[in-house]
Write an enzyme that holds these catalytic residues in place. Structure first.
Site, PDB file in Angstrom:
ATOM      1  N   TYR A 164       0.957  -1.298  -0.209  1.00 26.31           N
ATOM      2  CA  TYR A 164      -0.166  -0.038  -0.050  1.00 26.31           C
ATOM      3  C   TYR A 164       0.637   1.116   0.189  1.00 26.31           C
ATOM      4  O   TYR A 164       1.717   1.091   0.595  1.00 26.31           O
ATOM      5  CB  TYR A 164      -0.870   0.096   1.344  1.00 26.31           C
ATOM      6  CG  TYR A 164      -1.599   1.416   1.354  1.00 26.31           C
ATOM      7  CD1 TYR A 164      -2.470   1.370   0.390  1.00 26.31           C
ATOM      8  CD2 TYR A 164      -1.300   1.575   2.582  1.00 26.31           C
ATOM      9  CE1 TYR A 164      -3.547   2.492   0.666  1.00 26.31           C
ATOM     10  CE2 TYR A 164      -2.143   3.046   2.338  1.00 26.31           C
ATOM     11  CZ  TYR A 164      -3.858   3.609   1.621  1.00 26.31           C
ATOM     12  OH  TYR A 164      -4.022   4.738   1.735  1.00 26.31           O
ATOM     13  N   ASP A 174       8.982   2.858  -0.772  1.00 25.64           N
ATOM     14  CA  ASP A 174       8.624   3.987   0.569  1.00 25.64           C
ATOM     15  C   ASP A 174       8.782   2.973   1.677  1.00 25.64           C
ATOM     16  O   ASP A 174       8.567   2.311   2.132  1.00 25.64           O
ATOM     17  CB  ASP A 174       6.744   3.806  -0.306  1.00 25.64           C
ATOM     18  CG  ASP A 174       5.695   3.697   0.653  1.00 25.64           C
ATOM     19  OD1 ASP A 174       6.102   4.391   1.652  1.00 25.64           O
ATOM     20  OD2 ASP A 174       4.272   3.880   0.123  1.00 25.64           O
ATOM     21  N   LYS A 225       4.547   9.329   8.750  1.00 24.32           N
ATOM     22  CA  LYS A 225       4.797   8.639  10.042  1.00 24.32           C
ATOM     23  C   LYS A 225       5.504   8.942  11.151  1.00 24.32           C
ATOM     24  O   LYS A 225       5.225   9.734  11.629  1.00 24.32           O
ATOM     25  CB  LYS A 225       4.342   7.111   9.731  1.00 24.32           C
ATOM     26  CG  LYS A 225       3.267   6.500   9.155  1.00 24.32           C
ATOM     27  CD  LYS A 225       2.999   5.139   9.362  1.00 24.32           C
ATOM     28  CE  LYS A 225       1.220   4.981   8.418  1.00 24.32           C
ATOM     29  NZ  LYS A 225       1.236   4.407   7.353  1.00 24.32           N
TER      30      LYS A 225
HETATM   31  C1  LIG Z   1       0.275   4.436   5.958  1.00 23.83           C
HETATM   32  C2  LIG Z   1       1.076   4.387   4.702  1.00 23.83           C
HETATM   33  C3  LIG Z   1       0.985   5.134   3.518  1.00 23.83           C
HETATM   34  C4  LIG Z   1       0.295   6.332   3.717  1.00 23.83           C
HETATM   35  O1  LIG Z   1       0.666   7.447   4.196  1.00 23.83           O
HETATM   36  P1  LIG Z   1      -0.557   7.837   4.772  1.00 23.83           P
HETATM   37  O2  LIG Z   1       0.058   9.202   5.743  1.00 23.83           O
HETATM   38  O3  LIG Z   1      -2.046   7.312   5.177  1.00 23.83           O
HETATM   39  O4  LIG Z   1      -0.890   8.683   3.397  1.00 23.83           O
HETATM   40  C5  LIG Z   1       1.883   5.133   2.481  1.00 23.83           C
HETATM   41  N1  LIG Z   1       2.712   3.614   2.102  1.00 23.83           N
HETATM   42  C6  LIG Z   1       3.073   3.631   3.057  1.00 23.83           C
HETATM   43  C7  LIG Z   1       4.126   1.779   2.898  1.00 23.83           C
HETATM   44  C8  LIG Z   1       1.799   3.468   4.393  1.00 23.83           C
HETATM   45  O5  LIG Z   1       2.334   2.557   5.546  1.00 23.83           O
END
Ligand SMILES: *Cc1c(COP(=O)(O)O)cnc(C)c1O
Length: 432
Positions: free
Chosen positions: A147, A242, A270
């Protein structure tokens, strides 16, 4: 144990549903994956959460990743209070932005230039735009089960064959967007090679979670990340890690430090926000100089680099650099997963677990090594649901889905781990 009272949460949820779609501002918060009503919380302290009925829980969600220091860490609170007394934002540059950018570049050396945004979604979306601008190519490679936020072109479900173009996973996403996305099985090195042989010269970038944390938690098999690096070098595609979840979570330098594979670009989020809305994307200078105002790739944000978010993030980044921070976090998390495995075994429940740094995954599965999406999907969700609710009854708040990673914070002490394992003993027995 008697049923917990969750009357106020239930009443608030009924009220919420009248005004908010599904009663939640992010679908993962609803208890769709486990049944029942979501809890509403009014406080957090250290490793603990308090719900609206004043039940207390040991928290393994950590606001979905950011709270690596636990709730209300004094350094973060103090930094925020200091900034509050100066102002909320100026729509102009601040010294703190320079400090945090310099710190990110130091801690993640593949990042030579970095730009702050306000969410992980924005970070991945922007990184992909830059990679496309830099390579003058359109195609993106992603992996099943990964994701990357709700970016249109990445909301693609598992493709049937390795070379199949993806189908949209969400209504409202034009097929022409997802036509630009190749979806491959995670940890399938051969499929990766075949795709590049056939389409390498059209591929702008690979985007990957270097440890997959959105299909429970699946580490990369040896050679998987290395092969991406090799193919991207050969075909002049951009490799994007990511690390929105894994950054400062699996190690101080993220998964790229843990596995010693260097991407061209990195998306962060995060943890770097300390609990406030932040994301960041960065990478090689040459690539990042494509971004406006230097280059022709447009990207902007009214609240980007918000002084409050930067203050919280910087307090966080200072705290996690203390010597031994990750060794302690890793040891705590390992004690948790080892203890869980022992208790599941004692209850005769097929169960296995993964753990790196402060991140872990639990699988209700008889398989020893889980490294493929299909294995994750084949786990016993019904037993997980029972386990989840028994854990909740016994004061442990887990992510309300069998397909989410768990997070341990520095505030989780031996006592919290022991209490969690005691709850798990009851929960496994009750779920079996
Ligand atoms: C949480 C997450 C996102 C999205 O971040 P948001 O701040 O919710 O938009 C993208 N990539 C990864 C791997 C994630 O865990």
């Amino acid at each position: 144990m008697s049923e917990k009272l969750t009357n106020r949460s239930a009443a608030l949820f009924e009220e919420a549903k009248k005004y908010i779609p599904g009663g939640v501002n992010s679908p993962v918060r609803a208890f769709r994956g486990v049944g029942g009503n979501p809890l509403f919380f009014h406080g957090g302290e250290g490793a603990w959460l308090t719900d609206e009925d004043n039940n207390r829980y040991i928290d393994y969600v950590g606001a979905w990743g950011p709270l690596i220091l636990g709730h209300r860490h004094p350094d973060v609170i103090e930094a925020l209070q200091t900034q509050l007394s100066h102002g909320l934002g100026y729509g102009a540059s601040t010294e703190a932005e320079v400090t945090i950018a310099k710190t990110i570049c130091k801690l993640v050396p593949s990042i030579e230039r970095v730009r702050l945004v306000t969410s992980g979604t924005e970070a991945t979306m922007s990184a992909i735009r830059v990679a496309r601008g830099y390579t003058r190519r359109d195609k993106v490679v992603k992996f099943e089960g990964c994701y990357h936020g709700h970016v249109d072109g990445l909301l693609v479900k598992a493709g049937s064959g390795a070379l199949t173009l993806g189908e949209p996973d969400s209504l409202g996403v034009p097929k022409s967007y997802t036509d630009q996305t190749f979806v491959l099985p995670y940890n399938d090195i051969e499929a990766l090679e075949k795709l590049f042989e056939a389409h390498g010269k059209e591929i702008a970038c690979i985007i990957v979670e270097p440890v997959a944390g959105n299909m429970n938690m699946v580490p990369p098999v040896p050679g998987f990340l290395e092969k991406m690096r090799e193919l991207c070098d050969h075909y002049k595609s951009v490799l994007i890690f990511d690390e929105v979840m894994t950054g400062f979570r699996v190690a101080l330098g993220g998964a790229q430090a843990h596995y010693n594979v260097t991407p061209d670009m990195t998306a962060l989020g995060k943890v770097i926000g300390g609990g406030l809305p932040v994301g960041a994307f960065g990478g090689k200078q040459e690539i990042m100089e494509m971004v406006a105002p230097m280059g022709a790739v447009y990207q902007a944000g009214t609240l980007a680099g918000s002084p409050l978010a930067v203050a919280a993030g910087m307090a966080m980044l200072n705290a996690i650099q203390k010597p031994g921070f990750y060794d302690a976090l890793n040891a705590r998390t390992l004690a948790l997963t080892t203890g869980l495995k022992e208790r599941a075994q004692a209850a005769n429940i097929p169960f296995t677990s993964h753990q790196i740094g402060g991140m872990f995954g639990c699988f209700f599965s008889g398989e020893e090594n889980i490294h493929r999406f299909e294995q994750v999907m084949a786990c016993d969700v019904e037993t997980f649901k029972k386990y989840f609710h028994h854990m909740l009854q016994n004061g442990v708040y887990l992510a309300p889905s069998a397909f989410e990673a768990g997070f341990v914070s520095a505030a989780h002490g031996d006592d919290e781990i022991q209490k969690t394992l005691d709850a798990a003993e009851i929960a496994f027995a009750a779920a079996s």
